[in-house]
Design a protein around this motif. Structure first.
Motif, PDB file in Angstrom:
ATOM      1  N   CYS A 488       0.442  -0.959   0.447  1.00 33.34           N
ATOM      2  CA  CYS A 488       0.045   0.074  -0.473  1.00 33.34           C
ATOM      3  C   CYS A 488       1.330   1.115   0.014  1.00 33.34           C
ATOM      4  CB  CYS A 488      -0.813   0.030   0.820  1.00 33.34           C
ATOM      5  SG  CYS A 488      -2.130  -1.246   1.264  1.00 33.34           S
ATOM      6  N   LYS A 489       0.248   2.328  -0.647  1.00 32.31           N
ATOM      7  CA  LYS A 489       0.714   3.847  -0.228  1.00 32.31           C
ATOM      8  C   LYS A 489       1.445   4.501   1.097  1.00 32.31           C
ATOM      9  CE  LYS A 489       0.736   8.672  -2.153  1.00 32.31           C
ATOM     10  NZ  LYS A 489      -0.164   9.613  -2.492  1.00 32.31           N
ATOM     11  N   MET A 490       2.169   4.279   1.181  1.00 34.70           N
ATOM     12  CA  MET A 490       2.492   5.137   2.773  1.00 34.70           C
ATOM     13  C   MET A 490       1.642   6.320   2.656  1.00 34.70           C
ATOM     14  SD  MET A 490       6.249   5.400   4.449  1.00 34.70           S
ATOM     15  CE  MET A 490       6.591   6.855   3.682  1.00 34.70           C
ATOM     16  N   SER A 491       1.105   6.452   3.755  1.00 34.98           N
ATOM     17  CA  SER A 491       0.052   7.523   4.338  1.00 34.98           C
ATOM     18  C   SER A 491       0.379   7.523   5.793  1.00 34.98           C
ATOM     19  CB  SER A 491      -1.376   6.993   3.300  1.00 34.98           C
ATOM     20  OG  SER A 491      -2.086   8.130   3.906  1.00 34.98           O
ATOM     21  N   LYS A 492      -0.250   8.649   6.797  1.00 35.95           N
ATOM     22  CA  LYS A 492      -0.687   8.771   8.097  1.00 35.95           C
ATOM     23  C   LYS A 492      -1.802   8.154   8.181  1.00 35.95           C
ATOM     24  CE  LYS A 492       2.727  11.676   9.371  1.00 35.95           C
ATOM     25  NZ  LYS A 492       2.852  13.556   9.845  1.00 35.95           N
ATOM     26  N   SER A 493      -3.006   8.520   7.237  1.00 36.23           N
ATOM     27  CA  SER A 493      -3.749   8.059   6.757  1.00 36.23           C
ATOM     28  C   SER A 493      -4.610   6.560   7.402  1.00 36.23           C
ATOM     29  CB  SER A 493      -5.295   8.028   5.962  1.00 36.23           C
ATOM     30  OG  SER A 493      -4.327   8.051   4.836  1.00 36.23           O
ATOM     31  N   LEU A 494      -3.769   6.242   6.550  1.00 35.63           N
ATOM     32  CA  LEU A 494      -3.158   4.147   6.575  1.00 35.63           C
ATOM     33  C   LEU A 494      -3.081   3.660   7.827  1.00 35.63           C
ATOM     34  CD1 LEU A 494      -2.560   4.061   2.921  1.00 35.63           C
ATOM     35  CD2 LEU A 494      -5.194   3.980   4.293  1.00 35.63           C
ATOM     36  N   LYS A 495      -2.469   4.650   8.686  1.00 28.70           N
ATOM     37  CA  LYS A 495      -1.483   4.164   9.727  1.00 28.70           C
ATOM     38  C   LYS A 495      -0.349   3.140   8.899  1.00 28.70           C
ATOM     39  CE  LYS A 495      -4.891   4.757  13.253  1.00 28.70           C
ATOM     40  NZ  LYS A 495      -5.289   4.486  14.303  1.00 28.70           N
ATOM     41  N   ASN A 496       0.110   3.607   8.077  1.00 30.02           N
ATOM     42  CA  ASN A 496       1.327   2.631   7.278  1.00 30.02           C
ATOM     43  C   ASN A 496       2.833   3.496   7.319  1.00 30.02           C
ATOM     44  OD1 ASN A 496       0.751   4.077   5.904  1.00 30.02           O
ATOM     45  ND2 ASN A 496       0.962   2.247   4.271  1.00 30.02           N
ATOM     46  N   PHE A 497       2.466   4.648   7.881  1.00 30.96           N
ATOM     47  CA  PHE A 497       4.280   6.030   7.675  1.00 30.96           C
ATOM     48  C   PHE A 497       4.957   5.438   8.605  1.00 30.96           C
ATOM     49  CE2 PHE A 497       6.030   9.447   8.915  1.00 30.96           C
ATOM     50  CZ  PHE A 497       5.994  10.116   7.519  1.00 30.96           C
ATOM     51  N   VAL A 498       5.886   5.168   8.218  1.00 25.27           N
ATOM     52  CA  VAL A 498       6.887   4.421   9.084  1.00 25.27           C
ATOM     53  C   VAL A 498       8.085   5.061   9.174  1.00 25.27           C
ATOM     54  CG1 VAL A 498       9.143   2.688   8.903  1.00 25.27           C
ATOM     55  CG2 VAL A 498       6.273   1.702   8.503  1.00 25.27           C
ATOM     56  N   THR A 499       8.954   6.308   9.243  1.00 26.28           N
ATOM     57  CA  THR A 499      10.226   7.007  10.195  1.00 26.28           C
ATOM     58  C   THR A 499      11.115   6.524   9.806  1.00 26.28           C
ATOM     59  OG1 THR A 499      10.118   6.926  12.604  1.00 26.28           O
ATOM     60  CG2 THR A 499       8.714   8.281  11.318  1.00 26.28           C
ATOM     61  N   ILE A 500      11.939   6.343   9.754  1.00 27.69           N
ATOM     62  CA  ILE A 500      14.009   5.803   9.530  1.00 27.69           C
ATOM     63  C   ILE A 500      13.925   5.808  10.807  1.00 27.69           C
ATOM     64  CG2 ILE A 500      16.297   6.891   8.944  1.00 27.69           C
ATOM     65  CD1 ILE A 500      15.035   8.853   6.259  1.00 27.69           C
ATOM     66  N   LYS A 501      13.208   5.865  11.829  1.00 21.32           N
ATOM     67  CA  LYS A 501      13.810   6.146  13.138  1.00 21.32           C
ATOM     68  C   LYS A 501      13.334   4.395  13.754  1.00 21.32           C
ATOM     69  CE  LYS A 501      15.749  10.467  14.847  1.00 21.32           C
ATOM     70  NZ  LYS A 501      15.804  10.855  13.321  1.00 21.32           N
ATOM     71  N   ASP A 502      12.195   4.802  13.027  1.00 27.82           N
ATOM     72  CA  ASP A 502      11.240   3.788  13.544  1.00 27.82           C
ATOM     73  C   ASP A 502      12.019   2.596  13.085  1.00 27.82           C
ATOM     74  OD1 ASP A 502       9.464   4.768  16.132  1.00 27.82           O
ATOM     75  OD2 ASP A 502       8.362   5.163  13.739  1.00 27.82           O
ATOM     76  N   ALA A 503      12.416   1.815  11.755  1.00 25.02           N
ATOM     77  CA  ALA A 503      12.791   1.066  10.887  1.00 25.02           C
ATOM     78  C   ALA A 503      13.855   0.884  11.442  1.00 25.02           C
ATOM     79  CB  ALA A 503      12.653   2.043   9.559  1.00 25.02           C
ATOM     80  N   LEU A 504      14.996   1.472  12.226  1.00 19.94           N
ATOM     81  CA  LEU A 504      16.030   1.168  12.460  1.00 19.94           C
ATOM     82  C   LEU A 504      16.215   1.031  13.634  1.00 19.94           C
ATOM     83  CD1 LEU A 504      18.256   4.184  11.361  1.00 19.94           C
ATOM     84  CD2 LEU A 504      18.553   2.057  10.276  1.00 19.94           C
ATOM     85  N   LYS A 505      14.882   0.773  14.488  1.00 20.91           N
ATOM     86  CA  LYS A 505      14.739   0.497  15.625  1.00 20.91           C
ATOM     87  C   LYS A 505      14.229  -0.918  15.488  1.00 20.91           C
ATOM     88  CE  LYS A 505      12.506   3.666  18.599  1.00 20.91           C
ATOM     89  NZ  LYS A 505      11.302   4.517  18.367  1.00 20.91           N
ATOM     90  N   LYS A 506      13.959  -1.516  14.274  1.00 16.17           N
ATOM     91  CA  LYS A 506      13.167  -2.825  14.166  1.00 16.17           C
ATOM     92  C   LYS A 506      14.819  -3.868  13.011  1.00 16.17           C
ATOM     93  CE  LYS A 506       8.941  -4.062  12.793  1.00 16.17           C
ATOM     94  NZ  LYS A 506       8.430  -4.716  12.072  1.00 16.17           N
ATOM     95  N   HIS A 507      15.264  -2.511  13.179  1.00 16.13           N
ATOM     96  CA  HIS A 507      16.247  -3.760  11.997  1.00 16.13           C
ATOM     97  C   HIS A 507      17.738  -2.376  11.686  1.00 16.13           C
ATOM     98  CE1 HIS A 507      12.190  -5.288  10.054  1.00 16.13           C
ATOM     99  NE2 HIS A 507      13.150  -6.489  10.058  1.00 16.13           N
ATOM    100  N   SER A 508      18.637  -2.864  10.926  1.00 19.45           N
ATOM    101  CA  SER A 508      20.337  -2.519  11.165  1.00 19.45           C
ATOM    102  C   SER A 508      20.179  -1.553   9.557  1.00 19.45           C
ATOM    103  CB  SER A 508      20.837  -3.549  11.050  1.00 19.45           C
ATOM    104  OG  SER A 508      21.324  -4.648   9.521  1.00 19.45           O
ATOM    105  N   ALA A 509      21.190  -0.762   9.991  1.00 17.93           N
ATOM    106  CA  ALA A 509      21.236   0.279   8.308  1.00 17.93           C
ATOM    107  C   ALA A 509      21.896  -0.711   7.420  1.00 17.93           C
ATOM    108  CB  ALA A 509      21.996   1.432   8.717  1.00 17.93           C
TER     109      ALA A 509
END
Length: 831
Positions: A488-509
Motif C-alpha cells: 500500500c502507498k505509505m500514508s498517515k491516514s492508513l497508519k502505515n507511515f514508517v519513519t527512518i528512526k522507527d525502521a532502524l529500531k527493527k532492522h540495522s542500516a
C-alpha cells in the motif's frame, strides 16, 4: 666491433691467410677478445668476408667470442654464405628471426548504461568532461520526520553514487539541496508557533471548550467534503478522539470539580486536540505571524534530524549542500534573467513562467519528461502548494499551465525584497538557481524520486533552459522508484507511515540497504516483512561464509603451506569465480543492476560452500588462498555498495560501526585457547564417562558464550569452529533454537497424548462384548437376534441382506477385539 675500418681489414687479411680452419678460428677469437662485442652492430664487408670462411661453429667451446659473433651473423644473414654467393640481410632465409606478433582479438568492453528518464531507455553513460561527473540530487523538504520514502531515494542514490565513484572510478561531484522555504513549511511553522503560544496562555477550561467547539465547525465541513476513504477515516478518528477528550472536561466543569482535576483534563484535551486547534488557529490568526525567524526554526530542526538519519543509514554526505534560504539573491537574479530572456512575466507582485512562449520556441521543448501530463491541473496545483492556490492567484496567469517563479508574499508568510515587491521563491526555481550556480549550464546527472518528474522536474528543465538558452541542462535524469508499505502507498491516514528512526529500531542500516540492493533502484520497492526477511537471510548467509573462511584462515600453517597445489576442484571453483566476476560487471554496466549482482554473489558463495563441504567430508583442508581471494572480493563489493562501512579486510566486522578496536582480532587468540582447552576437557570427560562435565561444556557453548557474542560449533572428528558474531544475532538464534525445540517437544507430547487417547479408545471398544455393541443404537435398530445382531431398523423394517452382511462383519471384528481383551486380562498384561 670497435676500431677503424683500416685496422680491421689488416687484421682480417692476416687471419684469412691461415689455411687451417681451426687455427683460423683460434686467431679470430684472440682478435675478438681485444674488441668489444656490440649487439646490433652494422656489418662491414670485412666482417662478412672473414666469417664466410667458417663453414660451421668451431668445435672448441672455449672460442667464446667467435661462437657468439657467428650466431649473431647467422641470425642476421640467415646462416654462413657459400663462397661466390651474395651474402647479406637480403639473403636471409628467416631462420631464428623474431616472428611477427599479432595482438589478441579481445572482446568489446562492457559500457555502463543508465536508465535515462529523458529517453525512457538505457543510454550509454558519457560524462561531458572526461571522468568528472556533475550530479545534482533533489533533497528533502524539511518540515517533519524523514520516512522510508526518503530512505528509498537517498539510499538508492547513495548506492549509485558509490558504484560510479568506487567501481567505475568516476570523479563524482555530488550536490544536494535542502528545501527550507515551502508552503508546507510555512503552514506547519505557523501552526506550531500559534499552538505553543495558545498553550502558554493556559486557557481556562470554559475557553478551551468554546474554542474546540469553534474549531470543530470548519473541521466538520472539511470532513464532509473529503472523498478519499483513507483521509476520511483519519479525520473521523481525529474527531472521535477530540470528542472523547471533551466529554470528561465538560462533566468536570458542570460538577465544579477541584482545580487540579480540571487542569488535568484540560491538558488531556489540549494534547488530543492539537492538530484540530492548530489548523483553526492558523486559519484565524495565521496572518499575524510576521517574524521570518519563526519560519526558519522548524526547517533547521528537521534538517538536523534528516542528517542524523542519513548518517545512521550510512548515506554519504553530499560534496556540497544548498539551502533555499541562503540562495535567495541568486534566485532573484535567476528569475530576472528568465524575464529578460522573454520567458517570464510579472503579475501582481508575482512572476510566472510563460509555458506557451517557451514551448513555441524552436530551440526549446516543454514537458520533456512527461509530455502526456502537460495540462494536468491537479498535478500543477499540487506543485504550486496549498497556500498558492486561490482564485486571485489563478487569474494572475496568462495560461493555466504557467507556474510561479516568484510568489508575492501574503500576510503571515516570510518575504524577501526583490524588484517585484516582497515575496518568496517558487518551489521549482530553487533547484534551477542553486544547481545552475554550482554546476553551470549543463550537468551530467540530475536525480530525484519518480513522483517529482511532473511538474517539478519538467518545470526545472524549462526554466533552466530558458535561463541558459540551451536544450541540454540535464544529460541524464535518474528517478528512483516508489516505496510501498506491505503493498500500500505509505500514508498517515492508513497508519502505515514508517519513519527512518522507527525502521532502524527493527532492522540495522545494513539490513535495510541489503533489502534495497536486492531490488532495482528504478522500480517500486515494497517495504514489508517478506522483503526484510529476505534481507536478513541474505546477511546471515553471507556472514556465515565469511566466518567459515576466517576459521579456515586461522588454522596454523607454515609460510610455504599458504600455497597449495590446485586440483580439479580448485580450478573449477576459480573458473566459477571469474565467471561470476564477469557477470557482476555486466550487471553493474546494465543500469547498475544490483539485484542481479546480489544473486550472482549468492551463487558464488553457494559454490564455495559446496567446495568446503566436499573437502570437509573427505577430511581435506580447503585451499586457503582461493577462498580468501573470493571472500576479499565479496567484501570489496559490499563495501562499494555501502553495506560495510567499517574497516574490514574480510567480511562483516564485529564490534559496531566505526569501532576503532578490531574486536575479532583482539579476542580470537583467547577464544582459540578456550576452544582447545574445552576440546581437551570434553575428550577426557567422554573417556572417563563424566556426563556432568560434558553438560557444563554444552552450557558454555549454548548459554554463556552467546551472551558475549561468541559461537562455538562442534563437528564430529574436527576441531571446534570459533566465530565472533553480533551478540543480538546470537541471542536471536538461541531464542529461535529454543522455540524450535519447544515446538518439537510440544508436538511430541501432542503425539503421545493422541496415541494414549487412541489406545484408551481402543481399549474401551475392546471391553464391549459383541453381543452388546449394537444394543445401545436404538435410534437405528428396533429388533435384535439372540446374539445381539440387529434384524430390523428403527421403523420396524427388516434390514436388507447387504446391510445385515456388513453388520455381521463388524460383529465378527468386535468379537476378535473382545477376545484379545479377555486374553490380556487373563495374562495380566493390561496396566
Amino acid at each position: 666491433m670497435a676500431g677503424s675500418s683500416g685496422e680491421q681489414a689488416a687484421d682480417y687479411r692476416s687471419i684469412l691467410s691461415i689455411s687451417d680452419e681451426a687455427a683460423r678460428a683460434r686467431a679470430l677469437d684472440e682478435h675478438l677478445s681485444t674488441r668489444s662485442y656490440v649487439q646490433g652492430y652494422t656489418l662491414s664487408q670485412a666482417d662478412v668476408d672473414v666469417f664466410r670462411q667458417l663453414s660451421a661453429l668451431p668445435a672448441d667451446s672455449r672460442l667464446f667470442h667467435v661462437t657468439r659473433w657467428f650466431r649473431h651473423i647467422e641470425a642476421l644473414l640467415g646462416g654462413p654464405c657459400d663462397k661466390g654467393k651474395a651474402c647479406g640481410p637480403q639473403a636471409s632465409k628467416g631462420r631464428r628471426v623474431q616472428p611477427q606478433w599479432s595482438p589478441p582479438a579481445g572482446t568489446e568492453p562492457c559500457k555502463l548504461r543508465l536508465y535515462n528518464s529523458l529517453t525512457r531507455k538505457k543510454d550509454v553513460f558519457i560524462p561531458q568532461d572526461g571522468k568528472k561527473v556533475t550530479w545534482y540530487c533533489c533533497g528533502p523538504t524539511v518540515y517533519d520526520a524523514s520516512h522510508m520514502g526518503h530512505a528509498r531515494s537517498y539510499i538508492s542514490f547513495d548506492i549509485l553514487r558509490r558504484v560510479l565513484k568506487d567501481y567505475f572510478q568516476y570523479d563524482v561531484f555530488y550536490c544536494m539541496n535542502i528545501t527550507d522555504i515551502d508552503d508546507k513549511i510555512i503552514r506547519r511553522a505557523r501552526q506550531n508557533f500559534l499552538f505553543e503560544q495558545y498553550r502558554e496562555q493556559k486557557p481556562a477550561a470554559t475557553q478551551l471548550l468554546e474554542d474546540v467547539r469553534a474549531a470543530l465547525k470548519p473541521f466538520s465541513v472539511k470532513l464532509s467534503e473529503t472523498t478519499d476513504p483513507g483521509k476520511r477515516q483519519m479525520l473521523e478518528r481525529m474527531q472521535r478522539m477530540v470528542e472523547l477528550a471533551t466529554e470528561p472536561l465538560e462533566e468536570a466543569v458542570r460538577a465544579s470539580l477541584s482545580g487540579e482535576d480540571i487542569a488535568s483534563r484540560v491538558e488531556t484535551l489540549l494534547d488530543k486536540a492539537e492538530d484540530l486547534l492548530s489548523d483553526w488557529l492558523d486559519s484565524t490568526r495565521g496572518s499575524e505571524v510576521t517574524d521570518n525567524s519563526i519560519f526558519s526554526q522548524l526547517p533547521k530542526f528537521w534538517e538536523g534530524e534528516f542528517h542524523k538519519d542519513m548518517k545512521a543509514l550510512n548515506v554519504l554526505p553530499p560534496d556540497v549542500l544548498t539551502r533555499v534560504s541562503e540562495y535567495v539573491p541568486e534566485i532573484v537574479n535567476f528569475v530576472q534573467k528568465i524575464v529578460d530572456n522573454g520567458y517570464g512575466y510579472a503579475s501582481n507582485g508575482s512572476v510566472y513562467f510563460d509555458t506557451l512562449k517557451f514551448a513555441s520556441s524552436e530551440k526549446h521543448s516543454y514537458g520533456k519528461l512527461v509530455p502526456e501530463a502537460v495540462g494536468d491541473q491537479a498535478a500543477l496545483q499540487e506543485g504550486e502548494g496549498d497556500l498558492s492556490i486561490s482564485a486571485d492567484r489563478l487569474s494572475e496567469k496568462r495560461s493555466p499551465n504557467d507556474f510561479a517563479l516568484w510568489k508575492a508574499s501574503k500576510p503571515g508568510e516570510p518575504s524577501w525584497p526583490c524588484p517585484w515587491g516582497k515575496g518568496r521563491p517558487g518551489w521549482h526555481i530553487e533547484c534551477s538557481a542553486m544547481a545552475g550556480t554550482l554546476l553551470g549550464a549543463s550537468m551530467d546527472i540530475h536525480g530525484g524520486g519518480f513522483d517529482l518528474r511532473f511538474p517539478h522536474h519538467d518545470n526545472e528543465l524549462a526554466q533552466s533552459e530558458a535561463y541558459f538558452e540551451n536544450d541540454c541542462w540535464v544529460r541524464y535524469f535518474l528517478h528512483t522508484g516508489h516505496l510501498t508499505i506491505a503493498g500500500c502507498k505509505m500514508s498517515k491516514s492508513l497508519k502505515n507511515f514508517v519513519t527512518i528512526k522507527d525502521a532502524l529500531k527493527k532492522h540495522s542500516a545494513r539490513q535495510l540497504r541489503l533489502a534495497f540492493l536486492m531490488h532495482s533502484w528504478k522500480d517500486t520497492l515494497d517495504y514489508s516483512s517478506n522483503t526484510m526477511e529476505s534481507a536478513l537471510q541474505y546477511e546471515k548467509f553471507m556472514n556465515e561464509f565469511f566466518l567459515n573462511v576466517k576459521d579456515i584462515l586461522r588454522a596454523p600453517v607454515d609460510i610455504t603451506g599458504q600455497f597449495e597445489k590446485w586440483e580439479d576442484e580448485e580450478a573449477e571453483l576459480n573458473k566459477n569465480f571469474y565467471d561470476k566476476r564477469r557477470a557482476v560487471h555486466e550487471a553493474l554496466c546494465d543500469n547498475v543492476d544490483t539485484r542481479t549482482v546480489m544473486e550472482e554473489m549468492r551463487a558464488l558463495v553457494s559454490q564455495c560452500n559446496l567446495y568446503m563441504a566436499a573437502r570437509k567430508a573427505t577430511r581435506r583442508r580447503p585451499n586457503r588462498a582461493l577462498l580468501e581471494s573470493i571472500a576479499v572480493y565479496l567484501t570489496h563489493m559490499l563495501k562499494i555498495f555501502g553495506a560495510i562501512e567499517e574497516e574490514s579486510s574480510l567480511g562483516f566486522p564485529v564490534g559496531g560501526p566505526k569501532n576503532n578496536l578490531n574486536l575479532e582480532a583482539t579476542v580470537m587468540p583467547y577464544l582459540q585457547v578456550l576452544s582447545e582447552f574445552r576440546e581437551g576437557v570434553r575428550k577426557i570427560a567422554r573417556e572417563k564417562k563424566v556426563p556432568e562435565v560434558l553438560q557444563l561444556s554444552d552450557a558454555l557453548r549454548d548459554d554463556i558464550l552467546p551472551e558475549l557474542g561468541v559461537r562455538f560449533e562442534d563437528h564430529e572428528g574436527l576441531p571446534t569452529v570459533v566465530k565472533v558474531v553480533d551478540r543480538a544475532t546470537l541471542l536471536r538464534e538461541r531464542e529461535e533454537k529454543k522455540r524450535v525445540e519447544e515446538e518439537k517437544r510440544r508436538k511430541k507430547e501432542e503425539a503421545a497424548r493422541r496415541k494414549q487417547e487412541q489406545e484408551a479408545a481402543k481399549l474401551a471398544r475392546m471391553k464391549i462384548p459383541p453381543s452388546e455393541m449394537f444394543l445401545s443404537e436404538s435410534d437405528k435398530y428396533s429388533k435384535f437376534d439372540e446374539n445381539g445382531l440387529p434384524t430390523h431398523d428403527a421403523e420396524g423394517q427388516e434390514l436388507s441382506r447387504g446391510l445385515a452382511k456388513r453388520l455381521r462383519k463388524l460383529y465378527e471384528a468386535q468379537e476378535k477385539l473382545h477376545q484379545e481383551y479377555l486374553q490380556k486380562v487373563q495374562n495380566g498384561s493390561l496396566q
